[in-house]
Design an enzyme around this catalytic site. Sequence first.
Site: not given
Length: 219
Positions: A115, A169, A181
């Site tokens: 990510c 994240h 993402h």
Amino acid sequence: METGRLQKIALVWPYVIGGGYMIIKDRIRSRFIIIMVMMIGLASCTSLKSPSAVTTSKESRAEAAKDQALISKYEQLIGEPINMHKSLTLYKAIDSWMNTPYKYGSGVCRAGTDCSGFVCGIYKDVYNITLDRSSEDQLEKDVHRIPKNKLKEGDLVFFRIEDGHKVSHVGLYLGNQKFVHASTKKGVCIDALDDKYYEQHFKAAGRVKAELMADNRSE
């Protein structure tokens, strides 16, 4: 005497008229030839330039149509209009990353990315800004926090997924509650902030610091 002069004039006049006619005819012919030469020259120039001009025009129209199709595609995914002039470069970059598989700890690589690597890649390619490599450092060092309802295109969204406390994240906000993402299951994709899963794990929203943007863009 008068009759003789008239007779002489009568004999000479056809030659005068004929000579004048020939002079006028020659002039007209000369002008016609000049005009024809100019037209041929212009036609030659046009024939030399037109293939390139036509090709460039066709390529430009084809590229514009391709760009419009790309924007239309993402307008459907996001559910709201996109400013093509402002956002085309961003969506071209996103499109080049879409469906890249998730690979934890990898570099900024389209063969596989995590990510924070994905976000780093987008920011470098689109904004010429170098962000920190981890999502936790991006939150703590690279952005100032903003309310969730103040999010704009290009802002970052952070989540606590692993242990519920630490940021693990990050994604890039697009608009209309949608963000892009690198998902562990789906790879690079677009999801919604108001999805129950992401609502539960949402940590913070951040906008890249102005001084960081200025530092990187001046390089």
